[in-house]
Write a protein that holds these residues in place. Sequence first.
Motif, PDB file in Angstrom:
ATOM      1  N   THR A  32      24.758 -18.099  27.265  1.00 53.95           N
ATOM      2  CA  THR A  32      25.203 -18.591  26.122  1.00 53.95           C
ATOM      3  C   THR A  32      26.092 -19.888  26.646  1.00 53.95           C
ATOM      4  O   THR A  32      26.323 -21.219  25.830  1.00 53.95           O
ATOM      5  CB  THR A  32      26.262 -17.498  25.523  1.00 53.95           C
ATOM      6  OG1 THR A  32      25.490 -16.414  25.244  1.00 53.95           O
ATOM      7  CG2 THR A  32      26.796 -18.081  24.196  1.00 53.95           C
ATOM      8  N   GLN A  33      26.996 -19.736  27.620  1.00 58.29           N
ATOM      9  CA  GLN A  33      27.726 -20.904  28.294  1.00 58.29           C
ATOM     10  C   GLN A  33      27.002 -21.974  28.468  1.00 58.29           C
ATOM     11  O   GLN A  33      27.220 -23.329  28.149  1.00 58.29           O
ATOM     12  CB  GLN A  33      28.511 -20.647  29.369  1.00 58.29           C
ATOM     13  CG  GLN A  33      29.350 -21.571  29.891  1.00 58.29           C
ATOM     14  CD  GLN A  33      30.589 -21.858  29.295  1.00 58.29           C
ATOM     15  OE1 GLN A  33      30.920 -21.241  28.192  1.00 58.29           O
ATOM     16  NE2 GLN A  33      31.190 -23.002  29.511  1.00 58.29           N
ATOM     17  N   LYS A  34      25.946 -21.591  29.186  1.00 56.13           N
ATOM     18  CA  LYS A  34      24.916 -22.969  29.378  1.00 56.13           C
ATOM     19  C   LYS A  34      24.529 -23.770  28.080  1.00 56.13           C
ATOM     20  O   LYS A  34      24.514 -24.964  28.314  1.00 56.13           O
ATOM     21  CB  LYS A  34      23.620 -22.491  30.142  1.00 56.13           C
ATOM     22  CG  LYS A  34      22.680 -23.406  30.700  1.00 56.13           C
ATOM     23  CD  LYS A  34      21.512 -23.065  31.226  1.00 56.13           C
ATOM     24  CE  LYS A  34      20.549 -24.077  31.916  1.00 56.13           C
ATOM     25  NZ  LYS A  34      20.128 -25.021  30.937  1.00 56.13           N
ATOM     26  N   GLN A  56      31.011 -15.329  21.433  1.00 57.02           N
ATOM     27  CA  GLN A  56      31.167 -14.013  21.824  1.00 57.02           C
ATOM     28  C   GLN A  56      30.383 -13.257  20.731  1.00 57.02           C
ATOM     29  O   GLN A  56      29.851 -11.992  21.224  1.00 57.02           O
ATOM     30  CB  GLN A  56      32.540 -13.846  21.807  1.00 57.02           C
ATOM     31  CG  GLN A  56      33.345 -14.269  23.021  1.00 57.02           C
ATOM     32  CD  GLN A  56      34.747 -14.047  23.096  1.00 57.02           C
ATOM     33  OE1 GLN A  56      35.366 -13.623  21.902  1.00 57.02           O
ATOM     34  NE2 GLN A  56      35.476 -13.948  24.158  1.00 57.02           N
ATOM     35  N   ARG A  97      26.343 -23.933  25.619  1.00 57.26           N
ATOM     36  CA  ARG A  97      27.522 -24.440  25.376  1.00 57.26           C
ATOM     37  C   ARG A  97      27.926 -25.985  25.707  1.00 57.26           C
ATOM     38  O   ARG A  97      27.966 -26.965  25.189  1.00 57.26           O
ATOM     39  CB  ARG A  97      28.899 -23.802  25.428  1.00 57.26           C
ATOM     40  CG  ARG A  97      30.034 -24.281  24.709  1.00 57.26           C
ATOM     41  CD  ARG A  97      31.428 -24.216  25.731  1.00 57.26           C
ATOM     42  NE  ARG A  97      31.731 -22.630  25.976  1.00 57.26           N
ATOM     43  CZ  ARG A  97      32.648 -21.920  25.140  1.00 57.26           C
ATOM     44  NH1 ARG A  97      33.503 -22.676  24.246  1.00 57.26           N
ATOM     45  NH2 ARG A  97      32.813 -20.996  25.485  1.00 57.26           N
ATOM     46  N   THR A 123      34.326 -20.519  20.861  1.00 59.53           N
ATOM     47  CA  THR A 123      34.216 -19.499  21.729  1.00 59.53           C
ATOM     48  C   THR A 123      34.112 -18.162  21.167  1.00 59.53           C
ATOM     49  O   THR A 123      33.124 -17.398  21.513  1.00 59.53           O
ATOM     50  CB  THR A 123      35.462 -19.397  22.640  1.00 59.53           C
ATOM     51  OG1 THR A 123      35.424 -20.560  23.621  1.00 59.53           O
ATOM     52  CG2 THR A 123      35.534 -18.165  23.614  1.00 59.53           C
ATOM     53  N   VAL A 172      37.347 -22.356  29.294  1.00 59.06           N
ATOM     54  CA  VAL A 172      36.385 -23.032  28.623  1.00 59.06           C
ATOM     55  C   VAL A 172      35.083 -23.821  29.240  1.00 59.06           C
ATOM     56  O   VAL A 172      33.850 -23.627  28.761  1.00 59.06           O
ATOM     57  CB  VAL A 172      36.929 -23.811  27.299  1.00 59.06           C
ATOM     58  CG1 VAL A 172      37.417 -25.164  27.842  1.00 59.06           C
ATOM     59  CG2 VAL A 172      36.174 -23.832  26.194  1.00 59.06           C
ATOM     60  N   THR A 184      34.002 -23.351  32.005  1.00 57.72           N
ATOM     61  CA  THR A 184      33.032 -22.304  32.993  1.00 57.72           C
ATOM     62  C   THR A 184      32.515 -21.035  32.123  1.00 57.72           C
ATOM     63  O   THR A 184      31.609 -20.527  32.454  1.00 57.72           O
ATOM     64  CB  THR A 184      33.729 -22.114  34.248  1.00 57.72           C
ATOM     65  OG1 THR A 184      34.669 -21.185  33.911  1.00 57.72           O
ATOM     66  CG2 THR A 184      34.160 -22.918  35.136  1.00 57.72           C
ATOM     67  N   GLY A 185      33.449 -20.727  31.357  1.00 59.85           N
ATOM     68  CA  GLY A 185      33.146 -19.548  30.392  1.00 59.85           C
ATOM     69  C   GLY A 185      33.233 -18.401  30.833  1.00 59.85           C
ATOM     70  O   GLY A 185      33.158 -17.256  30.687  1.00 59.85           O
ATOM     71  N   PRO A 195      33.474 -12.573  32.569  1.00 59.91           N
ATOM     72  CA  PRO A 195      32.889 -13.554  31.716  1.00 59.91           C
ATOM     73  C   PRO A 195      33.725 -13.658  30.374  1.00 59.91           C
ATOM     74  O   PRO A 195      33.693 -12.540  29.873  1.00 59.91           O
ATOM     75  CB  PRO A 195      31.454 -13.025  31.740  1.00 59.91           C
ATOM     76  CG  PRO A 195      31.466 -11.619  31.830  1.00 59.91           C
ATOM     77  CD  PRO A 195      32.677 -11.376  33.027  1.00 59.91           C
ATOM     78  N   VAL A 234      32.144 -15.557  27.913  1.00 59.44           N
ATOM     79  CA  VAL A 234      31.038 -15.613  27.150  1.00 59.44           C
ATOM     80  C   VAL A 234      29.811 -15.492  28.140  1.00 59.44           C
ATOM     81  O   VAL A 234      29.923 -15.775  29.505  1.00 59.44           O
ATOM     82  CB  VAL A 234      30.667 -16.626  26.270  1.00 59.44           C
ATOM     83  CG1 VAL A 234      31.786 -16.844  25.270  1.00 59.44           C
ATOM     84  CG2 VAL A 234      30.511 -18.004  27.288  1.00 59.44           C
TER      85      VAL A 234
END
Length: 414
Positions: A321-323, A129, A325, A125, A305, A307-308, A315, A317
């Motif tokens: 970026t979360q996608k 960031q 992850r 995470t 974590v 969903t971000g 948010p 992240v």
Amino acid sequence: MTHSSMRLRRGAVTAVAAGMLLVPLAGGAAFAQGTAVPGVSAATDPPVAPGTVRELTPAVAKQLDEAVQRVMTEAKVPGVSVGLWTPDKGQYVRAFGVADKATGQKMSTDLYTRIGSETKTFTVTALLQLVDQGKVGLDDPIGKYVTGVPNGDKITLRQLAEMRSGLFNYSADEGFYKALTTNPDKPFTPQQLLDYAFKHPVLFAPGAQFSYCNTNLILLGLVVEKQSGQTLADFVQEHVLTPAGMHKTLFPKGAEFPEPHAQGYTMQTASGKVEDSADWNPSWGWAAGAMISTLDDLRIWAPTVATGVFPDGKPMVGAATQKERIDTIKTTIPGAGYGLGIFRVQGWTGHNGSLPGYESLTIYLPEAKATLVVVLNTDTDYKGAEPSTVFGEAITKIASPGNVFNLPAQAAAR
């Protein structure tokens, strides 16, 4: 979850020590495919569709009580705490057994615990960031930030996070295992850990395959420190834990362990006998597995974590970026994929952790917005599977039979 967090266990190299998805000695998670859950069969009346959780009625709670206690007895687990929370089907929060075998202190749901490889989700995470801030790129070579890494000009930060670097897992090194178990109070520096890894040849070309490896996270932790100008612990505290409202989660500087906590029981010892590992120094896990948390804080972390997004709706992240992850790549484990420091197993998203004496499992079922957290005070396997996995399977067979969590066992990283 899939690979143990940080286990140290002698012999296996798949999951890892400290953070575990399995990590013997620090690990994470190892799963034995087809592991039989003692006396547990999937609930069938009424049918429960994938992505949903059964109403947690008193009758279902009784089934869960019996299943958890049965696993405890069969797997010889001293104490376990379980939390299953849903927005509309109720919740199930229980503690069973003892936190301290010497005094008989009961296990309770408010205890601090070492979370092993779940630490990896926090380290990644922090990295993501910095990606959002433009301070690092996922496709940058690690050699841009850390010198002396085998294949450092080819291995990317992305490949480190998704466990496809090809680097040797330091916790699988015989010399490291001996040093740790002979003197578990010994502090290790990140460079010392890397030295254990880098004396071995690379296992495969970057990106060629999946191999759970604690070495990857040590490198990512160093990247976070270099590009942020903060220690990893301070960065995670300021930018992850505080905004998430996780006030009982910490990155220890040494062997400190807040009270109250359970004693941890492990056979990963120099003598081969069960010892209490509560006061062992977790520095050997560092960015891969050293963190401490509680059942309630992990309840916060599971959806955060996955969903971000922080609990207040801001948010953690960026969405893109979360996608990346959670865009999990298939592993050799049936039904399991691993993204950037996170796994998806039969619909559940999260991670597991294993450090000598402790295991944890923190997972989230997005469709049902359901969170499951399991923490226990032993890392001794049951029939080739990590006990956290056996509990996860037993609980989900009853509560979410359309999404039964099961992680086939990989050799844990020593």
